[in-house]
Design an enzyme around this catalytic site. Structure first.
Site, short mmCIF file in Angstrom:
data_model
loop_
_atom_site.label_atom_id
_atom_site.label_comp_id
_atom_site.label_asym_id
_atom_site.label_seq_id
_atom_site.Cartn_x
_atom_site.Cartn_y
_atom_site.Cartn_z
N ASP A 44 -4.45 -12.91 3.78
CA ASP A 44 -5.69 -12.37 4.36
C ASP A 44 -6.92 -12.72 3.52
O ASP A 44 -8.04 -12.31 3.84
CB ASP A 44 -5.59 -10.86 4.63
N ASP A 66 -2.65 -10.62 -2.28
CA ASP A 66 -3.20 -10.14 -1.01
C ASP A 66 -4.69 -9.83 -1.20
O ASP A 66 -5.12 -9.46 -2.30
CB ASP A 66 -2.44 -8.88 -0.58
N TYR A 112 -3.92 -11.69 8.86
CA TYR A 112 -4.13 -11.23 10.24
C TYR A 112 -4.75 -12.28 11.16
O TYR A 112 -4.92 -12.02 12.35
CB TYR A 112 -4.93 -9.90 10.22
N HIS A 155 0.82 -1.23 0.00
CA HIS A 155 0.00 0.00 0.00
C HIS A 155 0.85 1.27 0.00
O HIS A 155 0.31 2.37 -0.08
CB HIS A 155 -0.94 0.03 1.22
N1 Q9C Z 1 -8.87 -0.05 11.02
C1 Q9C Z 1 -2.35 -5.23 4.24
O1 Q9C Z 1 -2.97 -6.29 4.19
N2 Q9C Z 1 -7.70 -1.77 7.26
N3 Q9C Z 1 -2.92 -4.11 4.68
C2 Q9C Z 1 -8.00 -0.70 8.10
C3 Q9C Z 1 -9.57 0.04 9.80
C4 Q9C Z 1 -6.63 -1.54 6.39
C5 Q9C Z 1 -4.28 -4.09 5.09
C6 Q9C Z 1 -9.19 -1.07 8.90
C7 Q9C Z 1 -6.18 -2.83 5.86
C8 Q9C Z 1 -4.76 -2.75 5.42
C9 Q9C Z 1 -0.91 -5.18 3.87
ZN ZN Z 2 -4.09 -7.18 2.79
#
Ligand code: Q9C
Ligand code: ZN
Length: 340
Positions: A283, A194, A322, A158
């Site tokens: 994920d 991903d 996660y 990202h």
């Molecule tokens: N707290 C990667 O899998 N989510 N990034 C935020 C609100 C963002 C995921 C949710 C997800 C980012 C590398």
């Molecule tokens: Zn991700």
């Protein structure tokens, strides 16, 4: 398979804005520790990452951004801010042409795309080490001709040339791809599996034809990062035709996912890539706490076998995932499919 890793990730655990509250991030040190112990148990060899070459980093990220990231925590503290992590509170407005602000609070907005992570005291050290893992793994792959895996943390896909967000600070996949090019390849494919669209990687290579970016991910109309990842984003200028997005809805299962993979791999084949970088997020797993696909641990093996059948040299960099209780098994399953 050769695994490249570093202990330096452990000093970084960000806070994130989640449901309007600051919580300890889902993206924490346990992720890399659990992947590492599962890979050791599976008998893989570990190699310590080399420090990243600043010139390589500077070919992926802007000089202003790197200077900002290196100094942000100290500047935040000396500004008198009391928060647990350095975060922005205002971002460039749509349609504006912002001049880079001078103070730390303005620059935090300028250099971030999301409030789901912050610059912590250990962030710069960890992010540099993570990028070093990617570069080391890529170099090892080009020189040995065999598949390597970079146990990168924090993740990278990202992160754009000049913004952090989505738990990512330096773009490890971009560093790996640029390394393979520097070692003599004419074109590199990046396959991003991903759950989330790799908006940072897409943006870094959007106008280039020497890197093909193919991404399978949750539809940005309903999933992070929201503002990139649609199917009509195909690259610009010389990069036109070298960006391929395959968005899928919430609830997507392995069969549907594999159909999309076929379409993505056809792009890799027709672009005649010399090597492949895989942005590996697990994920997409059915029990991931922040994602909405339904893949199982067993699915990662045939996924990887299908990719391996392309016959290209491969370097894998770790992105998201996660569900910590299964993250080690999921990565081991994927790597077993790559090894045949
Ligand atoms: N707290 C990667 O899998 N989510 N990034 C935020 C609100 C963002 C995921 C949710 C997800 C980012 C590398
Ligand atoms: Zn991700």
């Amino acid at each position: 398979m050769q695994i490249v890793a570093s202990e330096l990730h452990r000093g970084h655990h960000s806070v994130e804005l989640d449901g309007g509250q600051l919580i300890e991030s889902w993206e924490g040190p346990a992720r890399a520790d659990l992947i590492g112990s599962a890979l050791r148990a599976a008998g893989h060899d570990f190699i310590e990452a080399q420090p990243i070459d600043p010139a390589l980093l500077g070919s992926v990220h802007s000089a202003d951004y790197l200077e900002f990231l290196a100094t942000a925590w100290a500047r935040w503290e000396s500004s008198g801010a009391k928060g647990p992590g350095a975060m922005g509170f205002t971002w460039p407005v749509r349609g504006s042409h912002p001049v880079r602000p001078r103070d730390i609070h303005g620059q935090l907005g300028f250099h971030s795309s999301a409030a789901d992570c912050a610059v912590m005291p250990g962030t710069w050290t960890a992010a540099l080490a993570s990028a070093g893992i990617a570069a080391t793994a890529a170099q090892l792959m080009t020189r040995s001709g065999s598949t390597t895996y970079g146990l990168c943390r924090p993740p990278g896909h990202h992160s754009t040339a000049d913004q952090f967000g989505g738990y990512c600070y330096l773009n490890n996949a971009a560093v790996a791809a640029q390394t393979v090019l520097n070692e003599g390849a004419s074109r590199v494919g990046i396959l991003d599996v991903d759950y989330h669209h790799g908006n940072g990687t897409q943006s870094i290579f959007y106008d280039r034809s020497d890197v093909l970016f193919v991404s399978l991910h949750a539809d940005p109309l309903t999933s992070f990062p929201y503002f990139a990842g649609n199917a009509d984003e195909k690259g610009v200028g010389r990069g036109a035709g070298f960006n391929h997005n395959l968005p899928m809805p919430h609830g997507t299962n392995f069969d549907t996912w594999m159909d999309a993979l076929e379409v993505g791999l056809a792009s890799v084949e027709s672009a005649r890539c010399d090597a492949l970088v895989i942005s590996l997020g697990v994920d997409t797993y059915e029990h991931d706490p922040i994602s909405r696909f339904t893949l199982t641990t067993a699915d990662y093996q045939p996924m990887a076998s299908r990719i391996r059948a392309l016959g290209l040299p491969i370097v894998v960099v770790q992105e998201g995932g996660y569900a910590v209780e299964a993250i080690g098994d999921n990565v081991v399953s994927f790597l077993s499919g790559l090894s045949g």
